[in-house]
Motif scaffolding. Sequence first.
Motif, PDB file in Angstrom:
ATOM      1  N   ARG A   1       1.216  -0.514 -10.443  1.00  0.00           N
ATOM      2  CA  ARG A   1       1.585  -1.743 -11.144  1.00  0.00           C
ATOM      3  C   ARG A   1       2.602  -1.479 -12.239  1.00  0.00           C
ATOM      4  NH1 ARG A   1      -3.951  -5.092 -12.124  1.00  0.00           N
ATOM      5  NH2 ARG A   1      -2.422  -6.633 -12.784  1.00  0.00           N
ATOM      6  N   ALA A   2       2.605  -0.273 -12.795  1.00  0.00           N
ATOM      7  CA  ALA A   2       3.572   0.043 -13.852  1.00  0.00           C
ATOM      8  C   ALA A   2       4.190   1.417 -13.616  1.00  0.00           C
ATOM      9  CB  ALA A   2       2.891  -0.009 -15.220  1.00  0.00           C
ATOM     10  N   THR A   3       4.259   1.819 -12.362  1.00  0.00           N
ATOM     11  CA  THR A   3       4.900   3.081 -12.012  1.00  0.00           C
ATOM     12  C   THR A   3       5.896   2.825 -10.889  1.00  0.00           C
ATOM     13  OG1 THR A   3       3.204   3.600 -10.351  1.00  0.00           O
ATOM     14  CG2 THR A   3       2.816   4.401 -12.591  1.00  0.00           C
ATOM     15  N   GLU A   4       6.834   3.743 -10.736  1.00  0.00           N
ATOM     16  CA  GLU A   4       7.851   3.579  -9.695  1.00  0.00           C
ATOM     17  C   GLU A   4       7.304   3.933  -8.323  1.00  0.00           C
ATOM     18  OE1 GLU A   4      11.371   5.690 -10.609  1.00  0.00           O
ATOM     19  OE2 GLU A   4      11.823   4.539 -12.431  1.00  0.00           O
ATOM     20  N   ASN A   5       6.273   4.775  -8.284  1.00  0.00           N
ATOM     21  CA  ASN A   5       5.762   5.246  -7.001  1.00  0.00           C
ATOM     22  C   ASN A   5       4.237   5.308  -7.014  1.00  0.00           C
ATOM     23  OD1 ASN A   5       8.392   6.116  -5.646  1.00  0.00           O
ATOM     24  ND2 ASN A   5       8.472   7.282  -7.562  1.00  0.00           N
ATOM     25  N   ALA A   6       3.635   4.895  -5.912  1.00  0.00           N
ATOM     26  CA  ALA A   6       2.204   5.046  -5.691  1.00  0.00           C
ATOM     27  C   ALA A   6       1.981   5.138  -4.191  1.00  0.00           C
ATOM     28  CB  ALA A   6       1.426   3.880  -6.288  1.00  0.00           C
ATOM     29  N   ASP A   7       1.016   5.952  -3.793  1.00  0.00           N
ATOM     30  CA  ASP A   7       0.763   6.185  -2.368  1.00  0.00           C
ATOM     31  C   ASP A   7      -0.435   5.372  -1.896  1.00  0.00           C
ATOM     32  OD1 ASP A   7       2.876   7.904  -2.178  1.00  0.00           O
ATOM     33  OD2 ASP A   7       1.679   9.731  -2.405  1.00  0.00           O
ATOM     34  N   VAL A   8      -0.281   4.740  -0.757  1.00  0.00           N
ATOM     35  CA  VAL A   8      -1.331   3.915  -0.158  1.00  0.00           C
ATOM     36  C   VAL A   8      -1.507   4.351   1.291  1.00  0.00           C
ATOM     37  CG1 VAL A   8      -1.980   1.592   0.552  1.00  0.00           C
ATOM     38  CG2 VAL A   8      -0.870   1.948  -1.667  1.00  0.00           C
ATOM     39  N   LEU A   9      -2.697   4.852   1.608  1.00  0.00           N
ATOM     40  CA  LEU A   9      -2.940   5.368   2.954  1.00  0.00           C
ATOM     41  C   LEU A   9      -4.230   4.783   3.517  1.00  0.00           C
ATOM     42  CD1 LEU A   9      -2.010   7.304   5.197  1.00  0.00           C
ATOM     43  CD2 LEU A   9      -3.420   9.088   4.114  1.00  0.00           C
ATOM     44  N   LEU A  10      -4.134   4.285   4.730  1.00  0.00           N
ATOM     45  CA  LEU A  10      -5.284   3.736   5.444  1.00  0.00           C
ATOM     46  C   LEU A  10      -5.698   4.715   6.537  1.00  0.00           C
ATOM     47  CD1 LEU A  10      -7.258   1.527   6.407  1.00  0.00           C
ATOM     48  CD2 LEU A  10      -5.353   0.510   7.674  1.00  0.00           C
ATOM     49  N   LEU A  11      -6.995   5.087   6.523  1.00  0.00           N
ATOM     50  CA  LEU A  11      -7.575   5.914   7.571  1.00  0.00           C
ATOM     51  C   LEU A  11      -8.637   5.075   8.274  1.00  0.00           C
ATOM     52  CD1 LEU A  11      -6.701   7.917   5.099  1.00  0.00           C
ATOM     53  CD2 LEU A  11      -7.945   9.630   6.410  1.00  0.00           C
ATOM     54  N   PRO A  12      -8.248   4.299   9.287  1.00  0.00           N
ATOM     55  CA  PRO A  12      -9.197   3.395   9.936  1.00  0.00           C
ATOM     56  C   PRO A  12     -10.274   4.165  10.696  1.00  0.00           C
ATOM     57  CG  PRO A  12      -7.115   3.426  11.127  1.00  0.00           C
ATOM     58  CD  PRO A  12      -6.907   4.233   9.890  1.00  0.00           C
ATOM     59  N   GLY A  13     -11.428   3.484  10.912  1.00  0.00           N
ATOM     60  CA  GLY A  13     -12.537   4.105  11.636  1.00  0.00           C
ATOM     61  C   GLY A  13     -12.893   3.325  12.881  1.00  0.00           C
ATOM     62  N   ILE A  14     -13.475   4.002  13.859  1.00  0.00           N
ATOM     63  CA  ILE A  14     -13.851   3.326  15.103  1.00  0.00           C
ATOM     64  C   ILE A  14     -14.993   2.336  14.875  1.00  0.00           C
ATOM     65  CG2 ILE A  14     -13.054   5.204  16.580  1.00  0.00           C
ATOM     66  CD1 ILE A  14     -15.940   6.182  16.744  1.00  0.00           C
ATOM     67  N   GLU A  15     -15.719   2.507  13.765  1.00  0.00           N
ATOM     68  CA  GLU A  15     -16.853   1.620  13.478  1.00  0.00           C
ATOM     69  C   GLU A  15     -16.449   0.387  12.676  1.00  0.00           C
ATOM     70  OE1 GLU A  15     -16.386   4.400  10.004  1.00  0.00           O
ATOM     71  OE2 GLU A  15     -16.262   4.551  12.175  1.00  0.00           O
ATOM     72  N   ASP A  16     -15.182   0.265  12.319  1.00  0.00           N
ATOM     73  CA  ASP A  16     -14.750  -0.816  11.427  1.00  0.00           C
ATOM     74  C   ASP A  16     -15.119  -2.194  11.961  1.00  0.00           C
ATOM     75  OD1 ASP A  16     -13.709   1.171   9.879  1.00  0.00           O
ATOM     76  OD2 ASP A  16     -11.608   0.707  10.273  1.00  0.00           O
ATOM     77  N   GLU A  17     -14.842  -2.438  13.244  1.00  0.00           N
ATOM     78  CA  GLU A  17     -15.066  -3.780  13.781  1.00  0.00           C
ATOM     79  C   GLU A  17     -16.541  -4.159  13.763  1.00  0.00           C
ATOM     80  OE1 GLU A  17     -12.477  -5.093  17.181  1.00  0.00           O
ATOM     81  OE2 GLU A  17     -11.987  -2.946  17.217  1.00  0.00           O
ATOM     82  N   ASP A  18     -17.430  -3.192  14.001  1.00  0.00           N
ATOM     83  CA  ASP A  18     -18.867  -3.471  13.930  1.00  0.00           C
ATOM     84  C   ASP A  18     -19.265  -3.865  12.508  1.00  0.00           C
ATOM     85  OD1 ASP A  18     -19.195  -2.906  16.597  1.00  0.00           O
ATOM     86  OD2 ASP A  18     -19.772  -0.811  16.264  1.00  0.00           O
TER      87      ASP A  18
END
Length: 720
Positions: A350-367
Amino acid sequence: MTDTRASALEILRTLVGNDAADFHEGQYEAIETLVDQRRRALVVQRTGWGKSAVYFVATLLLRRQGAGPTILVSPLLALMRDQVAAAARAGVRAVSINSANPHEWADVMRALQADEVDVLLVSPERLNNPSFRDEQLPALISRVGLLVVDEAHCISDWGHDFRPDYRRLRDLIAQMPAGVPVLATTATANSRVVTDVAEQVGRVAPGASTHTGAGGTAEVVTIRGPLARSSLRLGVLRLPGSRARLSWLLSHLAELPGSGIIYTLTVSAAEDTARLLREAGHEVRAYTGQTDTTEREESEGMLKRNEVKALVATSALGMGFDKPDLGFVLHLGAPSSPVAYYQQVGRAGRATENADVLLLPGIEDEDIWQYFATSSMPSQNKAESVLNALSEAGAALSTPALEARVDLRRSPLELLLKVLDVDGAVQRVKGGWVATGQPWVYDAERYERIAAARQSEQQAMLQFERTSACRMEFLQRALDDDTAVACGRCDNCTSPWYPVDVHDDAAAAAAAALDRAGVTIEPRAQWPTGVASLGVNVKGNIAVTERLAPGRALARLTDLGWGGPLREVFAAGAADAPASQAMTAACIRVLADWKWEERPAAVVAMPSRAHPLLIDSVAQALAQVGRLPFLGTLDAVNGGPTGTSGGNSAYRLAAVWERFAVGDDLAAALTTAAPDGFAGRPVLLIDDVADSRWTLTVAGRALRRAGAGAVLPFTLAVRA
């Protein structure tokens, strides 16, 4: 520069601590709409744009003109704490009334009466507290200077969170006196939500004279900006399972910039992940809706001061949490919609030039998505049973008393009561709940619409995971932002910016953590309230001589490790079969680590319609390895337990009461003294799943009455 703008700019610079600060595009327009025009506004702007500055600046300007205090409806304690702190920086006297500070409520009300408060923050749930609603709220409404609804997308049926108390705000908005400005703010709304929220914000009481348009609603000024977050670098890394995801996290957490948030979908996943990371030497804490309030506040402070690398959190740490320099947001498992995902990743950068966002989805997510979606939706049969019970009572019923009359657990019952309350069918009063007598019809069309919208959002989230296009642009388009263009930063616009390798020692640590087994089963100590009305004549404490001892389960069904294999075993339609060799070995390890007061002398199994082979295989294996005699299975009486899992305590007890018996051979063994018998000696009781624990409690009582000593329950799973 107008006088209003000059004064507003002075307040803004004090708020942000910068003498050169100026308004972002749209900020002053919103302030002017509220202060000079006294109109209603909806502000849809990205996280970090400065929505709170709008309502704090407007509050001080209105107060200088003699207006009363602002009522700010805010959804989360973490958000309230940040808002109070931000207000203080601008010289705004802000106080809150919430579940964490009941000891302060009397002082808050005195300060309000003395006109010593500029902003009162309340949760939507607090608005329906009987004493607040009936005794304090009318006086507040009569002198309110500004009403602010934060995270206003929750008003809408299309919002990402089914929160009945937000629907009640429509009525509060309609009660605002003529000329009182209303502001709704959100960072997460597509066009449908914007239209819906604007309609709710525009509601006015009959005969009101404030800027009304067609249909007697107030005209709403909508100020909507681009949602792109240029500081965020988005990525998605698909890995084969929990072990791989945890291995990656152990390998690379230390390399991520600054401090951040690791989101999980369940409480158990947050707690298990935090424990694993701490054991590997990482400074992290778990943060969930079940975390103690004081500990949550302490954890928020530690993250803001960079004293921890990360908080491993559920969505309890979400809307409005303010750490401007948050360096990263990771997700172990995907939220159920792009709206929810955008909301959470918006914590970073929010107040920095760079931030990392990573999604590691799981096979159980839909359940997991499906579980949460269905648990929050009321059913017609349950709603009608609640209304009938309240109507027949003829007087207010407390929630525990009502629980004994309808087969619903406490949390879904409370949610259903809120829905019926918002619909006008019931009312919360001192002493409990009453039926209002107003006609009520189950709105099947509405719930079908919500279910369809959620399904569509889930599919959009899956598309986000798989898209080869710009990820930020995808999120913007999912929120109907027509300014969307490629970001040039995400893993699809450039190349994967994150490592994909896993260190050998991290993989070994993750494997060991996921293979860890053992969950305590706490014994029931009291019979449920009101169960006599269901024909079970017990009450008060369970006699110590008839209670279970503390037990063990292999794992919770929601656990990261053994939870997955157990979910497969207990999935609807799964065939009954003996436990696998690996599962049996894990059960043996649980018993080896069990610090019981006295070692069991024999093994007894529970009867089962669904899993007799599974239970028998575990019982036989544990008896063989432990060199314990297997005394057989309890008898099922009249077909065994009735009903299904998931009901409340009173109904679950009634469904299993006197449904188990100790057969003649087992009774003979339990009444014969050692060395030939087992009278007064501990018995290990084997079952498949511990849910309400009443099945185990009633069976254990029967065994103890037949002559057994301590009864130690063991199950494969705990349903939690």
